[in-house]
Enzyme design. Sequence first.
Site, PDB file in Angstrom:
ATOM      1  CG  ASP A 141     -29.958 -25.543  -6.547  1.00 20.29           C
ATOM      2  OD1 ASP A 141     -30.685 -25.537  -7.545  1.00 20.29           O
ATOM      3  OD2 ASP A 141     -29.199 -26.492  -6.269  1.00 20.29           O
ATOM      4  CE1 TYR A 176     -32.883 -21.800  -9.835  1.00 21.09           C
ATOM      5  CE2 TYR A 176     -30.763 -21.435  -8.769  1.00 21.09           C
ATOM      6  CZ  TYR A 176     -31.889 -22.217  -8.958  1.00 21.09           C
ATOM      7  OH  TYR A 176     -32.019 -23.399  -8.286  1.00 21.09           O
ATOM      8  CG  ASN A 216     -30.801 -27.489 -13.588  1.00 17.39           C
ATOM      9  OD1 ASN A 216     -30.237 -27.562 -12.491  1.00 17.39           O
ATOM     10  ND2 ASN A 216     -32.057 -27.094 -13.708  1.00 17.39           N
ATOM     11  CG  HIS A 246     -26.450 -28.967 -10.031  1.00 20.09           C
ATOM     12  ND1 HIS A 246     -26.584 -27.977  -9.084  1.00 20.09           N
ATOM     13  CD2 HIS A 246     -27.641 -29.040 -10.688  1.00 20.09           C
ATOM     14  CE1 HIS A 246     -27.807 -27.470  -9.157  1.00 20.09           C
ATOM     15  NE2 HIS A 246     -28.473 -28.093 -10.121  1.00 20.09           N
ATOM     16  CG  HIS A 290     -30.814 -30.805  -9.565  1.00 23.42           C
ATOM     17  ND1 HIS A 290     -31.185 -29.722 -10.333  1.00 23.42           N
ATOM     18  CD2 HIS A 290     -31.271 -31.914 -10.225  1.00 23.42           C
ATOM     19  CE1 HIS A 290     -31.823 -30.155 -11.411  1.00 23.42           C
ATOM     20  NE2 HIS A 290     -31.900 -31.457 -11.362  1.00 23.42           N
ATOM     21  CB  VAL A 291     -33.054 -31.809  -4.209  1.00 18.77           C
ATOM     22  CG1 VAL A 291     -34.219 -31.854  -3.218  1.00 18.77           C
ATOM     23  CG2 VAL A 291     -33.178 -32.915  -5.247  1.00 18.77           C
ATOM     24  CG  HIS A 292     -34.616 -25.939  -4.997  1.00 21.69           C
ATOM     25  ND1 HIS A 292     -35.495 -25.285  -5.838  1.00 21.69           N
ATOM     26  CD2 HIS A 292     -33.497 -26.161  -5.739  1.00 21.69           C
ATOM     27  CE1 HIS A 292     -34.930 -25.132  -7.021  1.00 21.69           C
ATOM     28  NE2 HIS A 292     -33.726 -25.657  -6.986  1.00 21.69           N
ATOM     29  CG  HIS A 298     -34.661 -32.296  -9.729  1.00 20.01           C
ATOM     30  ND1 HIS A 298     -35.055 -31.839 -10.972  1.00 20.01           N
ATOM     31  CD2 HIS A 298     -34.615 -31.198  -8.913  1.00 20.01           C
ATOM     32  CE1 HIS A 298     -35.233 -30.525 -10.911  1.00 20.01           C
ATOM     33  NE2 HIS A 298     -34.986 -30.106  -9.681  1.00 20.01           N
TER      34      HIS A 298
END
Length: 454
Positions: free
Chosen positions: A158, A188, A218, A320, A357-359, A330
Amino acid sequence: MANSGKKLMDGGGVAFQTLPRAAGDDNADDDYVRLPPRPLVSTVHDKPATHPQQVHISVVGANRMRICWVTDDDDGRSSPPSVVEYGTSPGEYTASATGDHATYSYSDYKSGAIHHVTIGPLEPATTYYYRCGAGEEEELSLRTPPAKLPVEFVVIGDVGQTEWTAATLSHIGEKDYDVALVAGDLSYADGKQPLWDSFGRLVQPLASARPWMVTEGNHEKEKTPPPPPVAGAGAGVRLSPSRFAAYNARWRMPREESGSPSSLYYSFDAAGGAAHVVMLGSYAYVEERGEGTAEQRAWLERDLAGVDRRRTPWVVAVAHGPWYSTNGAHQGEGERMRRAMEPLLYDARVDVVFSAHVHAYERFTRIYDNEANSQGPMYITIGDGGNVDGHSDKFIEDHELAHLSEFREMSFGHGRLRIVSETKAIWTWHRNDDQHATVRDVVVLESMAGAKTN
């Protein structure tokens, strides 16, 4: 709710207010002031259209590297040649290689010519000096990975292109490494194609010097498939319409060399085969025409079956979407993939699985099928590269997996996996802490190569 810091801190001339600690953020440092997300970084190309930009490199097989760059050809002239000259001394190019180039269009955007050239065979652990395009003056350098242990991977996910991203990249560059593993969500762009160009320019100082091995997230998906790329003269490159057209065109990974039927998942070896890295595709099902995860699972089974743990003591997987997480963001999105593929990783005694994926950052104990298992992989979420969306700011305190989560913190940063020997590796997580990266988590891993299968 406790505060994560006790004062205001100056960040690049701007005073940032203290933010509260995330719920369940039980490893947060009470003296650390967590700063809010920062704006996008501007990276402008101010050189001639034919000047190579967005240069990055990747591993191809045992002793070759793929070099990718972009040239702008919007003025209607033919694109410069896809040629790389290289050698082991500055300014002395004793070898050259020719590749291909292609462009793609999306709505009213047309990409520049995207060049791919594979150079080699190359010597391990050796610095090569190179220039992209015939006659270009700018010289870059790269170092090939070692052919034996130790080897060091930088791990990020990310990434984005904010001021926090720039801080993460700066911290990575402060200490050497051999290969970067990027667990998806690179630019992004989200369909805004110029952001792919600015991202390429942002990461070039690092990605042109050490191989960056990436998988999709994603935010790599396009909302609608654009037309297929148009190959340059004599290039012979034709790709089908794809929801990942920009990603596939710009970040070509070694799928053919690993027998993968898709550009969205592949594998490669490092340190002369002492480490095998599997880059999984969390969103490959989008391209598999209703096949779900079946095609990727079949490939993964073949790939892992070909790994001889007597020769390859370390196996690392990257995807991811996390299969295990106690963060509120998520939840459950990786469950279908976990059910399909976790038994394969377990049976192969994979050592560690990285996801994003999870920030936030979170490290679990070794797990299999939602339970602690000394023969399962260690699961680490590292979706904290500096994305524009900010932190995933809520861990679930009473989550059913909370007792398996050994460290979790809502901060930006990067990780490093240093495989020291056939039996030992050291994992460190480095939090972005103002001007310096602070080591917040350290764990020693023992190889699972000698673990017995049930």
